[in-house]
Design an enzyme around this catalytic site. Structure first.
Site, short mmCIF file in Angstrom:
data_model
loop_
_atom_site.label_atom_id
_atom_site.label_comp_id
_atom_site.label_asym_id
_atom_site.label_seq_id
_atom_site.Cartn_x
_atom_site.Cartn_y
_atom_site.Cartn_z
N GLU A 208 -30.99 -20.36 6.00
CA GLU A 208 -29.85 -19.43 6.06
C GLU A 208 -29.07 -19.53 7.36
O GLU A 208 -29.62 -19.42 8.45
CB GLU A 208 -30.34 -17.99 5.87
N LYS A 224 -29.38 -13.63 -0.32
CA LYS A 224 -29.99 -12.40 -0.80
C LYS A 224 -30.21 -12.54 -2.30
O LYS A 224 -29.27 -12.72 -3.05
CB LYS A 224 -29.08 -11.20 -0.50
#
Length: 400
Positions: A208, A224
């Site tokens: 990420e 997410k």
């Protein structure tokens, strides 16, 4: 036990590891030039202290202002900012004490490049590696209870969403750096690598992007939503109303974070809810970008993006108050920022899928975002699924 002393890339005991996001052209050619470390509770504003260190070495500002010229011997710097330091930067609670207090909350290491030098000899990994059983800081029941408490906070209107993170540690014997290096080589780990200091080490396998800046363009790529990397898992992630709602809330939070440091009207969602793979998991990722506002500094940038929205919640400061109350131990090296700052490029990953070693134990953190629709048992299972590949690679012995 692990070697102490400052990081020198070529002296890692197995293979050649690197700081996450370090340009591959520098592999084998860097030596440490200078180092700054800071712990929560020490004097000073960590954002300003980091900016001063980087500026002194001619690093960072060229990413925000493309016309900036680079002078000085530093090729770039590794930069690490813990979740606790990020919270401190914005006046929010730092949370409970870290279970790995030897690991600093801020580390900046400037490097000098030595192009063309011969490749250093690689020492063989130790064969006496042993990792004991994992000891969690809370039980599955306590984790589920924290999820229930988070849902109650959402029901009261205190927050819209919050990330709840657990921790586990295990005793080890032998040298942990080969295990942390293996962790950094997991598939699709965009921010795979190792950072070390006196009596501690961090290994990261994060996919990420917390923030990347080049040519005045700022990018964040929040992740997410997680499911097993199977055909049914992909369909479930694509069709989950809960996961999509949670994801959209974090994208909105990231848009707001960037808007505070962006030129007016320049914030855009370039990609929304794209499904990508990390190890044996599907994850939903979006891309949000903006153009840097005039006069933006590195300290401003860090205050805007740290700690990362996808591991805090919305609103961010209110979520940090909930996190401080819900989690039994601090996030340590997890859920922070780790990456590379060059003269004209900043690239920091979020320290998910991350482990830390102190002189006696390895530490891992994993969790997930909680919304009103969260099921406590499912959230406990999701955190275990995220931690599974990390624990497995750390426990593995050295390659034969």
């Amino acid at each position: 036990m692990m070697e102490n002393g400052p990081l020198v890339v070529e002296t890692l005991p197995y293979g050649v590891a690197s700081t996450p996001a370090m340009p591959s052209a520098y592999l084998d050619s860097l030596t440490e030039l200078d180092r700054f470390e800071w712990y929560v509770g020490q004097p000073g504003d960590p954002a300003e202290l980091v900016q001063r260190f980087l500026t002194d070495h001619g690093l960072g500002q060229g990413a925000l202002r493309p016309t900036t010229t680079h002078t000085g011997p530093a090729a770039g710097a590794a930069l690490y900012v813990s979740a606790a330091a990020g919270a401190t930067m914005i006046g929010a609670p730092a949370g409970p004490p870290s279970p790995a207090p030897a690991v600093p909350d801020v580390v900046a290491v400037a490097f000098r490049d030595h192009p063309g030098r011969s490749r250093p000899a690689r020492r063989q990994p130790s064969t006496d590696w042993w990792l004991g059983p994992w000891q969690p800081s809370w039980t599955p029941q306590a984790h589920a209870a924290a999820v229930t408490a988070a849902r109650a906070a959402i029901g009261r209107g205190d927050i819209y969403q919050v990330n709840v993170v657990g921790h586990a540690s295990a005793r080890y014997t032998g040298d942990p750096l080969p295990a942390l290096t293996r962790l950094g080589r997991l598939s699709n780990a965009r921010y795979g690598g190792v950072l070390t200091g006196a009596g501690w080490a961090i290994g990261c396998a994060s996919p990420e992007t917390l923030v990347e800046v080049s040519g005045g363009r700022i990018v964040t790529r929040p992740i997410k939503g997680t499911r097993p990397a199977t055909a049914p898992g992909r369909v479930e992630l694509l069709t989950s109303t809960k996961e999509r709602a949670e994801h959209i809330m974090i994208v909105d939070l990231e848009r707001n974070d960037l808007a505070r440091i962006a030129a007016t009207g320049s914030v855009h969602v370039d990609e929304l809810y794209k499904i990508r793979q990390w190890c044996d998991l599907w994850q939903a990722e979006s891309t949000v970008s903006a153009r840097a506002a005039d006069g933006l500094t590195v300290a401003d940038l860090l205050r805007a993006v740290c700690p990362g929205g996808s591991v805090t919640g919305a609103p961010k400061v209110s979520a940090l108050h909930q996190i401080a109350a819900l989690e039994p131990v601090g996030r340590g090296a997890g859920m922070g920022a780790l990456g590379w700052v060059g003269p004209h490029h900043i690239d920091l990953g979020l320290t998910i899928r991350t482990a830390a070693a102190d002189g006696e134990r390895l530490h891992v953190w994993a969790g997930g975002g909680i919304t009103w629709d969260s099921d406590p048992d499912a959230e406990v299972a999701e955190a275990a699924a995220k931690a599974g590949p990390v624990r497995a690679v750390l426990a593995a012995g050295p390659p034969r």
